[in-house]
Design a protein around this motif. Structure first.
Motif, mmCIF file in Angstrom:
data_model
loop_
_atom_site.group_PDB
_atom_site.id
_atom_site.type_symbol
_atom_site.label_atom_id
_atom_site.label_comp_id
_atom_site.label_asym_id
_atom_site.label_seq_id
_atom_site.Cartn_x
_atom_site.Cartn_y
_atom_site.Cartn_z
ATOM 1 N N GLU A 92 -0.766 8.954 5.290
ATOM 2 C CA GLU A 92 -1.022 7.546 4.956
ATOM 3 C C GLU A 92 0.257 6.727 5.065
ATOM 4 O O GLU A 92 0.265 5.636 5.652
ATOM 5 N N VAL A 93 1.354 7.248 4.513
ATOM 6 C CA VAL A 93 2.629 6.521 4.542
ATOM 7 C C VAL A 93 3.146 6.411 5.978
ATOM 8 O O VAL A 93 3.702 5.371 6.359
ATOM 9 N N MET A 94 2.936 7.442 6.798
ATOM 10 C CA MET A 94 3.356 7.347 8.202
ATOM 11 C C MET A 94 2.567 6.264 8.938
ATOM 12 O O MET A 94 3.141 5.501 9.726
ATOM 13 N N LEU A 95 1.262 6.181 8.679
ATOM 14 C CA LEU A 95 0.466 5.118 9.296
ATOM 15 C C LEU A 95 0.927 3.744 8.823
ATOM 16 O O LEU A 95 1.040 2.796 9.619
ATOM 17 N N LEU A 96 1.213 3.618 7.530
ATOM 18 C CA LEU A 96 1.693 2.341 7.001
ATOM 19 C C LEU A 96 3.068 1.994 7.569
ATOM 20 O O LEU A 96 3.357 0.826 7.852
ATOM 21 N N ALA A 97 3.916 2.997 7.756
ATOM 22 C CA ALA A 97 5.234 2.761 8.370
ATOM 23 C C ALA A 97 5.072 2.300 9.819
ATOM 24 O O ALA A 97 5.806 1.415 10.284
ATOM 25 N N PHE A 98 4.101 2.872 10.530
ATOM 26 C CA PHE A 98 3.819 2.429 11.895
ATOM 27 C C PHE A 98 3.375 0.968 11.895
ATOM 28 O O PHE A 98 3.783 0.180 12.751
ATOM 29 N N ILE A 99 2.532 0.610 10.933
ATOM 30 C CA ILE A 99 2.064 -0.778 10.820
ATOM 31 C C ILE A 99 3.251 -1.698 10.541
ATOM 32 O O ILE A 99 3.391 -2.751 11.189
ATOM 33 N N LEU A 100 4.107 -1.306 9.603
ATOM 34 C CA LEU A 100 5.284 -2.120 9.295
ATOM 35 C C LEU A 100 6.179 -2.283 10.524
ATOM 36 O O LEU A 100 6.648 -3.384 10.821
ATOM 37 N N ARG A 101 6.428 -1.189 11.234
ATOM 38 C CA ARG A 101 7.297 -1.242 12.413
ATOM 39 C C ARG A 101 6.671 -2.118 13.500
ATOM 40 O O ARG A 101 7.358 -2.930 14.122
ATOM 41 N N TYR B 25 0.802 -1.221 0.000
ATOM 42 C CA TYR B 25 0.000 0.000 0.000
ATOM 43 C C TYR B 25 0.837 1.274 0.000
ATOM 44 O O TYR B 25 0.322 2.338 -0.334
ATOM 45 N N ILE B 26 2.107 1.203 0.342
ATOM 46 C CA ILE B 26 2.931 2.420 0.296
ATOM 47 C C ILE B 26 3.059 2.921 -1.138
ATOM 48 O O ILE B 26 2.721 4.077 -1.420
ATOM 49 N N PRO B 27 3.512 2.100 -2.102
ATOM 50 C CA PRO B 27 3.565 2.629 -3.483
ATOM 51 C C PRO B 27 2.177 2.935 -4.031
ATOM 52 O O PRO B 27 2.005 3.874 -4.814
ATOM 53 N N TYR B 28 1.176 2.182 -3.619
ATOM 54 C CA TYR B 28 -0.189 2.434 -4.072
ATOM 55 C C TYR B 28 -0.669 3.807 -3.597
ATOM 56 O O TYR B 28 -1.306 4.549 -4.344
ATOM 57 N N SER B 29 -0.350 4.154 -2.360
ATOM 58 C CA SER B 29 -0.722 5.469 -1.835
ATOM 59 C C SER B 29 0.007 6.583 -2.562
ATOM 60 O O SER B 29 -0.577 7.621 -2.880
ATOM 61 N N VAL B 30 1.280 6.386 -2.828
ATOM 62 C CA VAL B 30 2.071 7.403 -3.523
ATOM 63 C C VAL B 30 1.553 7.598 -4.953
ATOM 64 O O VAL B 30 1.542 8.718 -5.476
ATOM 65 N N PHE B 31 1.063 6.536 -5.568
ATOM 66 C CA PHE B 31 0.527 6.609 -6.932
ATOM 67 C C PHE B 31 -0.650 7.578 -7.029
ATOM 68 O O PHE B 31 -0.923 8.127 -8.096
#
Length: 162
Positions: free
Chosen positions: A127-136, A101-107
């Motif tokens: 969105e990317v910060m939330l996804l980074a939190f999920i990844l971490r 979802y990170i590249p999808y969000s950036v798209f």
């Protein structure tokens, strides 16, 4: 005689399970994801394009709407899956889906003009910060040490009983 002391009342801060953190992050992601799409409708020409059968540069079709539904349904399902899946599958699912979802969000910023850079920068950034939190959170999932099997396990259990 009673002595009164003025001690501050500290708030209890119990640890939050990883599953709850992940579900909360996916829920936040979903709210933001939906609202960004909703606020996008206020851009000049967007509603006219939709009424003329175009979303971005794509014709409105059952295929396009199915893809759009899937793009919203996957994070929505991740809220439930983050709570219900066993730890190993949960960790893997969160790592895979958040990574995709990170590249999808950036798209989503593709083709945007500089006039809308702050809107897309802020929304995609959060969105990317939330996804980074999920990844971490998924990557650093706490592990419990494995209990050795065999006769050593029996000895350990006997020591605990004494």
């Amino acid at each position: 005689m009673t002595i009164r002391t003025n001690t501050p009342h500290l708030l209890d801060n119990p640890p939050i399970p990883v599953q709850a953190k992940l579900a909360a992050a996916w829920t936040s992601f979903m709210f933001l994801y939906i609202y960004v799409d909703f606020f996008n409708l206020y851009k000049p020409g967007v509603v006219d394009g939709i009424l003329n059968g175009l979303v971005w540069r794509f014709d409105v079709s059952s295929t396009l709407l199915t893809i759009m539904l899937a793009s919203v349904a996957i994070p929505a399902l991740m809220v439930v899956l983050s709570i219900t899946l066993p730890a190993r599958a949960n960790r893997a699912a969160n790592l895979v889906v958040a990574s995709l979802y990170i590249p999808y969000s950036v798209f989503n910023a593709a083709g945007a003009t500089w006039e809308w850079a702050f809107f897309y920068g802020l929304s995609i950034g959060i969105e990317v910060m939330l996804l980074a939190f999920i990844l971490r959170s998924a990557w650093t999932w706490p592990r419990t040490p494995a209990v050795p099997a065999g006769s050593a396990t029996t000895d350990l259990r006997q020591d605990l009983r004494q």
